[in-house]
Design a protein around this motif. Structure first.
Motif, mmCIF file in Angstrom:
data_model
loop_
_atom_site.group_PDB
_atom_site.id
_atom_site.type_symbol
_atom_site.label_atom_id
_atom_site.label_comp_id
_atom_site.label_asym_id
_atom_site.label_seq_id
_atom_site.Cartn_x
_atom_site.Cartn_y
_atom_site.Cartn_z
ATOM 1 N N LEU A 87 -37.485 -71.226 129.469
ATOM 2 C CA LEU A 87 -38.435 -70.121 129.618
ATOM 3 C C LEU A 87 -39.511 -70.474 130.648
ATOM 4 C CD1 LEU A 87 -38.644 -69.161 125.846
ATOM 5 C CD2 LEU A 87 -37.711 -67.709 127.668
ATOM 6 N N ALA A 88 -39.956 -71.721 130.645
ATOM 7 C CA ALA A 88 -40.946 -72.157 131.643
ATOM 8 C C ALA A 88 -40.336 -72.087 133.043
ATOM 9 C CB ALA A 88 -41.407 -73.579 131.334
ATOM 10 N N GLU A 89 -39.065 -72.462 133.149
ATOM 11 C CA GLU A 89 -38.358 -72.426 134.432
ATOM 12 C C GLU A 89 -38.209 -70.981 134.934
ATOM 13 O OE1 GLU A 89 -34.110 -74.038 135.618
ATOM 14 O OE2 GLU A 89 -34.862 -75.156 133.886
ATOM 15 N N GLU A 91 -40.147 -68.506 134.243
ATOM 16 C CA GLU A 91 -41.465 -68.017 134.677
ATOM 17 C C GLU A 91 -41.772 -68.536 136.083
ATOM 18 O OE1 GLU A 91 -45.035 -69.761 132.905
ATOM 19 O OE2 GLU A 91 -45.952 -67.770 132.799
ATOM 20 N N LYS A 92 -41.504 -69.799 136.307
ATOM 21 C CA LYS A 92 -41.763 -70.422 137.606
ATOM 22 C C LYS A 92 -40.928 -69.760 138.704
ATOM 23 C CE LYS A 92 -42.781 -75.019 139.351
ATOM 24 N NZ LYS A 92 -42.274 -76.400 139.448
ATOM 25 N N ALA A 93 -39.726 -69.325 138.340
ATOM 26 C CA ALA A 93 -38.826 -68.659 139.294
ATOM 27 C C ALA A 93 -39.231 -67.195 139.509
ATOM 28 C CB ALA A 93 -37.390 -68.750 138.789
ATOM 29 N N GLY A 94 -40.286 -66.752 138.863
ATOM 30 C CA GLY A 94 -40.780 -65.386 139.048
ATOM 31 C C GLY A 94 -40.009 -64.332 138.282
ATOM 32 N N LYS A 95 -39.194 -64.758 137.342
ATOM 33 C CA LYS A 95 -38.361 -63.794 136.601
ATOM 34 C C LYS A 95 -38.981 -63.383 135.266
ATOM 35 C CE LYS A 95 -33.967 -64.114 137.328
ATOM 36 N NZ LYS A 95 -33.984 -63.194 138.486
ATOM 37 N N LEU A 96 -39.659 -64.302 134.648
ATOM 38 C CA LEU A 96 -40.226 -64.048 133.320
ATOM 39 C C LEU A 96 -41.734 -63.825 133.427
ATOM 40 C CD1 LEU A 96 -39.238 -64.718 130.078
ATOM 41 C CD2 LEU A 96 -41.030 -66.382 130.457
ATOM 42 N N LYS A 97 -42.209 -62.730 132.846
ATOM 43 C CA LYS A 97 -43.634 -62.396 132.975
ATOM 44 C C LYS A 97 -44.483 -62.979 131.856
ATOM 45 C CE LYS A 97 -43.064 -60.126 136.725
ATOM 46 N NZ LYS A 97 -43.085 -61.025 137.876
ATOM 47 N N ALA A 98 -43.944 -63.081 130.670
ATOM 48 C CA ALA A 98 -44.748 -63.588 129.547
ATOM 49 C C ALA A 98 -43.880 -64.066 128.404
ATOM 50 C CB ALA A 98 -45.692 -62.498 129.036
ATOM 51 N N VAL A 99 -44.405 -65.049 127.701
ATOM 52 C CA VAL A 99 -43.830 -65.484 126.429
ATOM 53 C C VAL A 99 -44.794 -65.015 125.348
ATOM 54 C CG1 VAL A 99 -43.391 -67.476 124.940
ATOM 55 C CG2 VAL A 99 -42.583 -67.505 127.316
ATOM 56 N N ILE A 100 -44.269 -64.264 124.403
ATOM 57 C CA ILE A 100 -45.067 -63.838 123.251
ATOM 58 C C ILE A 100 -44.493 -64.598 122.060
ATOM 59 C CG2 ILE A 100 -45.740 -61.865 121.805
ATOM 60 C CD1 ILE A 100 -44.988 -60.144 124.402
ATOM 61 N N THR A 101 -45.338 -65.325 121.381
ATOM 62 C CA THR A 101 -44.800 -66.164 120.306
ATOM 63 C C THR A 101 -45.550 -66.008 118.995
ATOM 64 O OG1 THR A 101 -44.211 -68.433 119.655
ATOM 65 C CG2 THR A 101 -46.179 -68.187 121.010
ATOM 66 N N GLN A 102 -44.814 -66.156 117.912
ATOM 67 C CA GLN A 102 -45.396 -66.178 116.572
ATOM 68 C C GLN A 102 -45.673 -67.620 116.148
ATOM 69 O OE1 GLN A 102 -41.883 -63.678 115.254
ATOM 70 N NE2 GLN A 102 -43.454 -62.767 113.979
ATOM 71 N N ASN A 103 -45.302 -68.579 117.001
ATOM 72 C CA ASN A 103 -45.474 -69.990 116.647
ATOM 73 C C ASN A 103 -46.863 -70.480 117.056
ATOM 74 O OD1 ASN A 103 -42.837 -69.915 115.740
ATOM 75 N ND2 ASN A 103 -42.027 -70.468 117.750
ATOM 76 N N ILE A 104 -47.307 -71.524 116.381
ATOM 77 C CA ILE A 104 -48.675 -72.003 116.578
ATOM 78 C C ILE A 104 -48.700 -73.454 117.057
ATOM 79 C CG2 ILE A 104 -49.665 -70.422 114.854
ATOM 80 C CD1 ILE A 104 -49.652 -72.753 112.848
ATOM 81 N N ASP A 105 -47.560 -73.932 117.577
ATOM 82 C CA ASP A 105 -47.428 -75.352 117.889
ATOM 83 C C ASP A 105 -47.742 -75.742 119.329
ATOM 84 O OD1 ASP A 105 -44.981 -74.507 119.249
ATOM 85 O OD2 ASP A 105 -44.116 -74.400 117.248
ATOM 86 N N GLN A 109 -46.550 -74.173 126.103
ATOM 87 C CA GLN A 109 -47.454 -74.710 127.134
ATOM 88 C C GLN A 109 -47.063 -76.146 127.488
ATOM 89 O OE1 GLN A 109 -48.368 -73.042 124.399
ATOM 90 N NE2 GLN A 109 -50.192 -71.784 124.741
ATOM 91 N N MET A 110 -46.650 -76.905 126.475
ATOM 92 C CA MET A 110 -46.236 -78.287 126.724
ATOM 93 C C MET A 110 -45.026 -78.328 127.663
ATOM 94 S SD MET A 110 -45.507 -81.233 123.858
ATOM 95 C CE MET A 110 -46.857 -80.843 122.761
ATOM 96 N N ALA A 111 -44.176 -77.297 127.578
ATOM 97 C CA ALA A 111 -42.987 -77.228 128.437
ATOM 98 C C ALA A 111 -43.327 -76.696 129.829
ATOM 99 C CB ALA A 111 -41.931 -76.339 127.784
ATOM 100 N N GLY A 112 -44.538 -76.176 130.010
ATOM 101 C CA GLY A 112 -44.946 -75.712 131.332
ATOM 102 C C GLY A 112 -45.182 -74.216 131.464
ATOM 103 N N SER A 113 -44.981 -73.449 130.404
ATOM 104 C CA SER A 113 -45.233 -72.011 130.481
ATOM 105 C C SER A 113 -46.733 -71.754 130.643
ATOM 106 C CB SER A 113 -44.738 -71.305 129.211
ATOM 107 O OG SER A 113 -43.342 -71.190 129.233
#
Ligand code: ZN
Length: 240
Positions: A87-89, A91-105, A109-113
């Motif tokens: 997902l971070a990749e 986003e970097k490639a300009g394909k993904l606009k946002a990650v919406i998550t129910q997780n709190i961990d 962001q740690m992966a680069g999103s």
């Protein structure tokens, strides 16, 4: 054409993808799912997690709340998995606009999103209720009893507890991204947790992709349905 090939085609053809993820994204990083049968409900606690993680419990039995919170909610060893990295990749490639998550961990962001909308907050952020000073998860983990600020005020995790409402600003941003997306990928969630789960109803496109091990309530609305591990599926996708 296999389902993976179909998914690849949909992703390759779009530069306006939004990902909506649930607990399943994190369980593959070793973080327990509260609601699954092999999750925390099966462990031996005096109270169920939805009681221990409620606002009432936090307010009335704060030390017990933090005891549970330190043991079960902060998982310092957890690392992002293939789903987070892909997902971070994207986003970097300009394909993904946002990650919406129910997780709190904080694993996205740690992966680069960069654009991560955390509907239920994050264990990485904690604030003094009196002066709003910031404290990280390590401070909470290494505190004893009820963590207190240098000003003497109580420190509260920036996590949406049971009985608490979602942050309106984050919710509105998430709805805006979902309603404008042309591909919506929903992964690692059985879509049973409201109000967050109801947000996917704002999607106006016709390319809803559901990736989850188990059946979900929305399966019949999916353009593409893949009943498999989110990490294994996204791991096979090329972002380029
Ligand atoms: Zn303070």
């Amino acid at each position: 054409m296999t389902k993976i090939e179909e998914l690849q085609q949909l992703i390759s053809a779009s530069d306006n993808i939004v990902f909506f993820g649930g607990a399943g994204v994190s369980t593959e990083s070793g973080i327990p799912d509260f609601r699954s049968v092999d999750g925390l409900y099966n462990q031996q606690y005096k109270y169920p997690p939805e009681v221990m993680l409620s606002h009432t419990f936090y307010a009335e039995r704060t030390a017990e709340f933090f005891d549970f919170y330190r043991k079960k909610m902060i998982i310092p060893a957890a690392k992002p998995n293939k789903a987070h990295y892909k997902l971070a990749e994207l986003e970097k490639a300009g394909k993904l606009k946002a990650v919406i998550t129910q997780n709190i961990d904080g694993l996205h962001q740690m992966a680069g999103s960069k654009m991560v909308l955390e509907l239920h907050g994050s264990v990485k952020r904690n604030y003094c209720e009196r002066c709003k000073k910031f404290y990280d998860d390590s401070f909470i983990l290494h505190s004893v009893g009820v963590p207190t600020c240098s000003c003497g005020g109580p420190i509260k995790p920036d996590v949406v507890l049971y009985e608490e409402g979602l942050d309106q600003d984050i919710t509105q941003q998430a709805v805006a991204y979902i309603s404008k997306a042309d591909v919506l990928i929903v992964g690692g969630t059985s879509l049973v947790v409201y109000p967050a789960a109801g947000m996917i109803d704002y999607f106006r496109g016709n390319k809803l992709i559901l990736i989850n091990r188990a059946a979900t309530s929305t399966d019949r609305k999916a353009h593409l349905l893949i009943q498999d591990s989110i990490g294994e599926v996204l791991g096979q996708i090329s972002a380029g």
